[in-house]
Scaffold this active site. Structure first.
Site, PDB file in Angstrom:
ATOM      1  N   ASP A 170      -1.239   2.865   9.531  1.00 42.45           N
ATOM      2  CA  ASP A 170      -2.586   2.336   9.314  1.00 42.45           C
ATOM      3  C   ASP A 170      -2.802   1.121  10.207  1.00 42.45           C
ATOM      4  O   ASP A 170      -1.965   0.206  10.218  1.00 42.45           O
ATOM      5  CB  ASP A 170      -2.786   1.918   7.853  1.00 42.45           C
ATOM      6  CG  ASP A 170      -3.039   3.103   6.928  1.00 42.45           C
ATOM      7  OD1 ASP A 170      -2.844   4.256   7.368  1.00 42.45           O
ATOM      8  OD2 ASP A 170      -3.425   2.872   5.764  1.00 42.45           O
ATOM      9  N   ARG A 209      -6.330  13.250   9.311  1.00 45.89           N
ATOM     10  CA  ARG A 209      -6.264  11.878   9.855  1.00 45.89           C
ATOM     11  C   ARG A 209      -5.225  11.772  10.974  1.00 45.89           C
ATOM     12  O   ARG A 209      -4.261  11.023  10.877  1.00 45.89           O
ATOM     13  CB  ARG A 209      -5.968  10.856   8.761  1.00 45.89           C
ATOM     14  CG  ARG A 209      -7.026  10.791   7.689  1.00 45.89           C
ATOM     15  CD  ARG A 209      -6.789   9.626   6.733  1.00 45.89           C
ATOM     16  NE  ARG A 209      -7.799   9.576   5.684  1.00 45.89           N
ATOM     17  CZ  ARG A 209      -7.872   8.638   4.747  1.00 45.89           C
ATOM     18  NH1 ARG A 209      -6.967   7.663   4.732  1.00 45.89           N
ATOM     19  NH2 ARG A 209      -8.821   8.662   3.840  1.00 45.89           N
ATOM     20  N   ASP A 236       0.810  -1.221   0.000  1.00 44.35           N
ATOM     21  CA  ASP A 236       0.000   0.000   0.000  1.00 44.35           C
ATOM     22  C   ASP A 236       0.840   1.266   0.000  1.00 44.35           C
ATOM     23  O   ASP A 236       0.355   2.340  -0.355  1.00 44.35           O
ATOM     24  CB  ASP A 236      -0.923   0.027   1.230  1.00 44.35           C
ATOM     25  CG  ASP A 236      -2.041  -0.999   1.142  1.00 44.35           C
ATOM     26  OD1 ASP A 236      -2.366  -1.414   0.021  1.00 44.35           O
ATOM     27  OD2 ASP A 236      -2.578  -1.373   2.203  1.00 44.35           O
ATOM     28  N   ASP A 238       0.935   6.341   0.844  1.00 39.37           N
ATOM     29  CA  ASP A 238      -0.441   6.265   1.350  1.00 39.37           C
ATOM     30  C   ASP A 238      -0.501   6.867   2.754  1.00 39.37           C
ATOM     31  O   ASP A 238      -0.544   8.070   2.919  1.00 39.37           O
ATOM     32  CB  ASP A 238      -0.920   4.812   1.326  1.00 39.37           C
ATOM     33  CG  ASP A 238      -2.399   4.686   1.649  1.00 39.37           C
ATOM     34  OD1 ASP A 238      -3.109   5.706   1.583  1.00 39.37           O
ATOM     35  OD2 ASP A 238      -2.847   3.573   1.978  1.00 39.37           O
TER      36      ASP A 238
END
Length: 396
Positions: free
Chosen positions: A221, A273, A193, A217
């Site tokens: 995560d 985020r 990713d 990305d």
């Protein structure tokens, strides 16, 4: 005579001050022998609960695995490679991801037994494929300047991982291929990713004192049923989509996710985020938000977010003062989600709009909570966020 008498008094007063130092809490004092070039006082800068557990100990390098007792938040109890052998990375090479050579980082992280992984010297490790980490590992970069570039770390369906004092940056998508991920032979893996760290289905993961920037990305995560994760004392810079906790509104397994985000610094062009949450339970405590682009904290799918003791310094743009963004639901629904603010400090016009009500915590949730200090303390608590310059024989 009077002048000589005054000089004697001054001399003895200075000598007494030199020998008798008032030691503040959290500091170590050492009297150097005559002729020594060592500093007479080595101050310990540990100010938050996790740092105070180990950073003030001058013998940290001789007792590295003591850090395994220092995790707090929902990763509390994570021990990584404690009790296992010490594996020393001696080579920066990563030229054969399917059959890594002994001495490389990839060889160490794929062993099927507990290992405490350290580094012989400063290194820049350019990964040719994602680095898949097996269970029961500590990657301990203290005492060396360790950078990981090009590829990121993947923690997939593993447990009990500590990652400390590593700078991961400039991560790109990688094509996939035959990659070793455990004791067995290499397996075929798809394209990565492009995250600095991906935790997918992982449990008991502590990420501490790392620096993250510039990935394809996300920087960190945590997805697909991962839980009991703490991200602490890290520095996040120069990135858009910083931290994702739950990847999709269809991933209902994330309802059991519990994550702590504590003592981190978000600065230097972090856009959004920090984190973005779905479904689970999240304590965001004593972090320092030095402006943002779009928003600081966001989410969807009814997560519970407890924002406690953070410092939110809003950007100058009048249209971007809101700390929070609620997504993928009408306001009538999203304003029932439990997003609470307590002891937060709002600066430069920052606005935190709370929603829902104070939740009744389960026993598990209560046990994982970190006691929040006032938001005014967040800059001090995060002053050492990111990688540390540690030298053996001195407090870190």
């Amino acid at each position: 005579m009077e002048i000589k008498h005054c000089c004697y008094i001054l001399y003895f007063t200075l000598a007494l001050v030199t020998l008798v130092q008032a030691v503040r809490p959290g500091e170590e004092t050492e009297i150097s022998p005559p002729g020594s070039t060592r500093r007479s006082m080595q101050a310990c800068e540990a100010v938050n609960i996790m740092d105070q557990c180990w950073r003030c100990k001058a013998d940290w390098a001789d007792n590295r695995q003591a850090m395994a007792d220092c995790a707090q938040g929902f990763a509390k109890g994570t021990t990584g490679g404690k009790g296992g052998d010490v594996y020393v990375v001696t080579s920066e090479a990563d030229d054969d991801p399917a059959n890594p050579k002994e001495g490389t980082l990839r060889f160490g992280v794929t062993q099927g037994r507990p290992l405490w992984i350290t580094f012989e010297k400063d290194m820049v490790i350019s990964l040719t494929q994602e680095l898949v980490v097996a269970s029961d590992k500590t990657i301990d970069g203290r005492g060396a300047k360790v950078e990981i570039i090009n590829g990121g770390l993947t923690l997939m369906d593993v447990k009990n991982i500590i990652i400390s004092n590593i700078n991961v940056h400039d991560v790109v998508e990688l094509p996939g291929g035959m990659i070793k991920s455990g004791d067995g032979p290499a397996t075929m893996r798809q394209k990565s990713d492009g995250d600095c760290i991906t935790v997918s289905g992982g449990k008991q993961v502590w990420i501490d004192h790392c620096s993250f920037s510039k990935a394809f990305d996300g920087l960190v995560d945590v997805t697909l049923g991962s839980s009991h994760v703490t991200v602490s004392n890290c520095k996040f810079t120069q990135h858009s989509k910083v931290m994702l906790l739950g990847a999709d509104d269809g991933h209902h397994q994330d309802k059991n996710m519990v994550v702590t985000v504590a003592f981190n610094l978000f600065t230097d062009n972090c856009d959004q985020r920090m984190p973005r949450c779905r479904f689970g339970f999240f304590q965001v405590v004593n972090n320092n938000y030095d402006r943002w682009g779009t928003y600081a904290i966001g989410g969807s799918s009814a997560p519970t977010i407890l924002s406690q003791g953070n410092r939110f310094l809003a950007p100058d743009d009048a249209a971007k003062k809101n700390v929070c963004v609620r997504a993928d639901a009408p306001e009538s629904e999203s304003m029932t989600w439990n997003w609470r603010t307590e002891k937060d400090v709002l600066e430069n016009g920052a606005v935190f709009v709370p929603s829902g009500s104070d939740p009744a915590l389960t026993g598990e949730q209560q046990a994982g909570m970190i006691q929040a200090e006032p938001g005014e303390n967040a800059p001090k608590l995060t002053a050492s966020a990111g990688v540390l310059a540690c030298s053996p024989g001195s407090p870190c």
